[in-house]
Design a protein around this motif. Sequence first.
Motif, PDB file in Angstrom:
ATOM      1  N   HIS A 152       0.701  -1.087   0.005  1.00 21.60           N
ATOM      2  CA  HIS A 152      -0.071  -0.020  -0.031  1.00 21.60           C
ATOM      3  C   HIS A 152       0.966   1.492  -0.034  1.00 21.60           C
ATOM      4  CE1 HIS A 152       0.626   1.259   4.262  1.00 21.60           C
ATOM      5  NE2 HIS A 152       0.755   0.161   4.404  1.00 21.60           N
ATOM      6  N   ALA A 153       0.330   2.315  -0.092  1.00 18.89           N
ATOM      7  CA  ALA A 153       1.049   3.569  -0.104  1.00 18.89           C
ATOM      8  C   ALA A 153       1.935   3.879  -1.473  1.00 18.89           C
ATOM      9  CB  ALA A 153       1.833   4.009   0.862  1.00 18.89           C
ATOM     10  N   TYR A 194      -4.205   2.941  -0.742  1.00 21.90           N
ATOM     11  CA  TYR A 194      -4.981   2.957   0.607  1.00 21.90           C
ATOM     12  C   TYR A 194      -4.962   1.701   1.387  1.00 21.90           C
ATOM     13  CZ  TYR A 194      -6.280   7.207  -1.922  1.00 21.90           C
ATOM     14  OH  TYR A 194      -6.430   8.627  -2.532  1.00 21.90           O
ATOM     15  N   SER A 246      -8.347   1.524   5.850  1.00 26.19           N
ATOM     16  CA  SER A 246      -8.293   3.014   5.330  1.00 26.19           C
ATOM     17  C   SER A 246      -9.456   3.801   5.633  1.00 26.19           C
ATOM     18  CB  SER A 246      -7.617   3.045   4.062  1.00 26.19           C
ATOM     19  OG  SER A 246      -7.773   4.425   3.383  1.00 26.19           O
ATOM     20  N   ASN A 247      -9.189   5.207   5.928  1.00 26.14           N
ATOM     21  CA  ASN A 247     -10.080   5.837   5.918  1.00 26.14           C
ATOM     22  C   ASN A 247     -10.661   6.428   4.700  1.00 26.14           C
ATOM     23  OD1 ASN A 247      -7.886   7.585   5.399  1.00 26.14           O
ATOM     24  ND2 ASN A 247      -8.828   9.543   6.496  1.00 26.14           N
ATOM     25  N   SER A 248     -10.225   6.054   3.491  1.00 28.86           N
ATOM     26  CA  SER A 248     -10.661   6.171   2.443  1.00 28.86           C
ATOM     27  C   SER A 248     -11.693   5.265   1.865  1.00 28.86           C
ATOM     28  CB  SER A 248      -9.549   6.337   1.258  1.00 28.86           C
ATOM     29  OG  SER A 248      -8.794   7.519   1.545  1.00 28.86           O
ATOM     30  N   TYR A 283      -0.610   4.864   9.572  1.00 34.38           N
ATOM     31  CA  TYR A 283      -1.088   6.300   9.202  1.00 34.38           C
ATOM     32  C   TYR A 283       0.479   6.346   8.082  1.00 34.38           C
ATOM     33  CZ  TYR A 283      -1.113  11.422   8.334  1.00 34.38           C
ATOM     34  OH  TYR A 283      -1.140  12.516   7.648  1.00 34.38           O
ATOM     35  N   ARG A 303      -1.601  11.070   3.837  1.00 36.82           N
ATOM     36  CA  ARG A 303      -2.341  11.239   4.785  1.00 36.82           C
ATOM     37  C   ARG A 303      -3.559  10.289   4.742  1.00 36.82           C
ATOM     38  NH1 ARG A 303      -0.853  15.922   6.640  1.00 36.82           N
ATOM     39  NH2 ARG A 303       0.121  17.303   5.206  1.00 36.82           N
ATOM     40  N   ASP A 304      -3.053   8.854   4.608  1.00 35.53           N
ATOM     41  CA  ASP A 304      -3.807   7.729   4.804  1.00 35.53           C
ATOM     42  C   ASP A 304      -3.805   7.176   6.190  1.00 35.53           C
ATOM     43  OD1 ASP A 304      -5.567   5.695   3.935  1.00 35.53           O
ATOM     44  OD2 ASP A 304      -3.880   4.186   3.641  1.00 35.53           O
TER      45      ASP A 304
END
Length: 996
Positions: A646-647, A653, A688-690, A729, A734-735
């Motif tokens: 990820h990232a 995300y 993820s908050n996404s 995080y 900003r994930d």
Amino acid sequence: MKLTLPLLFISLVSFRPSVAQELPYVSGNNSWNPDSLGNVRAVIDVKQKSAAAAAVIDWRRRDRHTDSEVIVVDSATNRRILNVKTGHISRESGEVTFEPVSGSGTYYIYYLPYKVQGRANYPTANYLKRSNTASAAWLTGLKNAVPAKVRHIEAVNEMSSPYPMEVIAKSGEIKKLLAANASRKYLVFPEDRMHPIRMTDDLPQRWIAKGANRAFRDQAQPGENYTFQIGVYPLSLSLNNVRIRFSDLKQGSRAVIPAKAFSCLNTDGTGWDAQPVRKQVSVAQGKVQALWCLADIPANIPAGAYTGKVYVTASNAPETAIDITLQIGGPVLADKGISEPQKQTRLAWLNSTMAQQNEVISPSLPLQRQGNAVSLLGRRFTVGANGLPERIETYFTPEMTGLSATPKEVLKAPFRFVATAKGGNVEKWTDQGVRYTEQSPGTVAWTASSTSAHLRMDVTGHIEFDGFVAYDVKVTALSDTELDDIYMDIPMSQDAARYMMGLNLKGGKRPASYDWKWEVATKNQDGAWIGDVNAGLNFSLRDEHYVRPLNTNFYLQKPLLLPTSWGNANKGGIRISETDGQVLVRNYSGARTMKKGESLHYNFTLLITPFHALDTDAQWKTRFYHRYNDPDSIKAKGATIVNIHHATPINPYINYPFIEHKAMKAYIDKAHQDGLQVKIYNTVRELSNSAYELFPLRSLGHEIFSPGKGLGYAWLQEHLGDDYIAAWYVPEIRDAAVVNSGMSRWHNYYVEGMNWLTQKVGIDGIYLDDVAFDRTTMKRVKRVLTRDGHPGYIDLHSANQYNKNDGFNNSANLYMEHFPYLNRLWFGEYFDYEQNNPDFFMTEVSGIPFGLMGEMLENGGNPWRGLIYGMTNRMPWKEGSDARAIWKVWDAFGMQGSKMLGYWTGANPVKTDHPQVLTTSYVQDKRALVSIASWAEGDASFHLNIDWKKLGIDPQKAQISAPEIINFQSAANFTASQSIPVTKGRGWLLIISEKP
């Protein structure tokens, strides 16, 4: 104080304010640094030059930081203005007066600034407290302040915007709403799927404008997984057992969407284990509860408007009916709308039963039962007359390269389940025989019962094709009974109990005697693995209330539950002893009193190891590149599989690899053209908050997300509020993630998601970074990953779990139930390859006793010791530890088809005369690649002891050479009789062959 703000004016993106919206909400397109100024600001216009300008900001904030700092910045100079005075500040609005230093123009008021503290990947946003920076002279002239206009509220980006579902209604608006509905006990707010309900403590202003208990209209397509919401808001009491029922939706008399097509995600569904889920939903007075409604729109339905009703019910309040109209139109959605997850079409995945059928997964074989003996790949399990294990055998060769005709006995004697009455009298069981209740290729199940003078024992057990055995042993008191103990003995053969890990022991040689007690508050320990390279047994003690705990830094926040039976208020424990060729594992529970009719569940699980033979050829040819890079570049480095973390651009995300799926597919297509396979990072430990479904999942209480103290990165605090555990995080994008709760319906979504990624995007497998789900989910995942000829490659990484935050468990012990479905291990961060002995390598790192092979990570690993177990490090993980040099030697020697003969087997033809200098031989026809590694305390020397006959080499024609390997060894030649030096912690890689 100069701020690092860009000089460019902001490009504004509107969030489509409704008619009732007093202030527009726009996006700042990431035009400032939120980690110093916060995520939101008011944009202020000052029309005339003055010593002071006053603004009243109707900000309608859901946060409760009304004492937070207020920072005013001049847009013309990007400088902070110190002459600032705040007046009345509330969640509804705020009064701010400031010095417009550039005269007329635009000014920014940041009203929720914070500073980030803590680790970069586990940060906490601390909100700044309001300070007084104004000069006394300036404060004397505030009476002459000119009014300033609030142009709009601006979020740093669209994701950070509170609009519209986090823009709170004011108290006056709510009072009017309540007055207009004084006769009602609760209000109902229908809401469409594009505006997920986010707040539980406030009503959104959007609902004030739209009104309560209103009719609901929306659009859907034939064949769609359609969703909508019902917001419930109790006025005068707390609601109990809130449920939803549906009527048929009809288009005149011509067509119907039947009521059975609808369901409520919050109250009903199908669990991760395919069992029905029925949840009690209660809503406290003054709280908001979102109820997500799912509808499976028929594919053959005619276009048109369909009308009906949705009924909200509660056990202590009248029913409320809401009119609903769905306008059906457009083409039939063959994928049920899954390609548009922003419409919440994938919420239906939460109730999926995909791949639940327990079909046999390669390389396992179908179970075969003859009498009470059940045969499976490389093993045989025999059920005793009491239903407990009577005999366990393995058929794997000591080299783990195949199967032998002669079994190795894991047990010295059958399991014994013993109850001793007060005074020491043993309850004598009368067995009533075994009855088989299921026999399929994947599962054989049975029941058995036994009785004694005071107790009844009912045994339910089953074995699966991979060697997993589960027992429910129910002990019921036939009369009031005082007991000195109830215990279960596992008598193991000494020959199958060389090693041990678990129960607060690091992996290594099993001690001759050992005592262990339960400490679930701080120890993730309920069993152990005891075994040898080609035979072993993992056991875990549980009761009927067992819940999988959290792992990977979070064990202490959701630990094991002490089993009522085995734990017995911490009286229970495990005692291991050795005598006469038997290793006795006594699992005792201690003294207790049982009332007549009382039952206890002495449940336990077993894993019979190994799970399959080693696939050494796959180890030599499968070469990982563990970083996002251009496929052409990766291919040039000699790798065959790339792991996409990820990232990264195509998987940004964490644990939500769906948003950039088109870019991911393009990358995978290119990689396949280059002959590479692509695996992606995707686990369920955190989310993820996404994720599009974040707020629908939050509406399920703690089913998906773990309870916690909240905090963490600013986005989580500002949009989730509290009651969560902040997780990983990624600062660059900003994930921010939150921790999942353990076993839940999110695992159903996970399986469906894996299937979609395999079939639609073309992934070749997954990279697991620790595992937060059980073997049932792992089996389902393996099935969907390998459908239709897909390779379904899975490798598992784990940081060393033997530490305080992880409850001092061994990674291999913790994840052993997943091993039958893995292709490789990568253990991992915090594994010490320098200080630990060979037995630790064997049990905790190598995977060999379980039919797996692995790689090293921490500091690049120890390449000499790693090669003893066939391990290298993984590219391009550490500079100076490039595996390509080893790969080159492998290829030149011809590792494909070689036979791996380790120091642990008598068949190894090449050994040393130094007990702490070990060898593994990779043998081809008249050739051997010999890995040598030292565990001596200092520099040492050794002689080779070579069995020339086993090698098939004429010693008179033999040559022994050390090929040059960068960062490993210099080129050298040796004779069979000479002393060979070895540096501490290092070794050699030698080729023994006949001279040409």
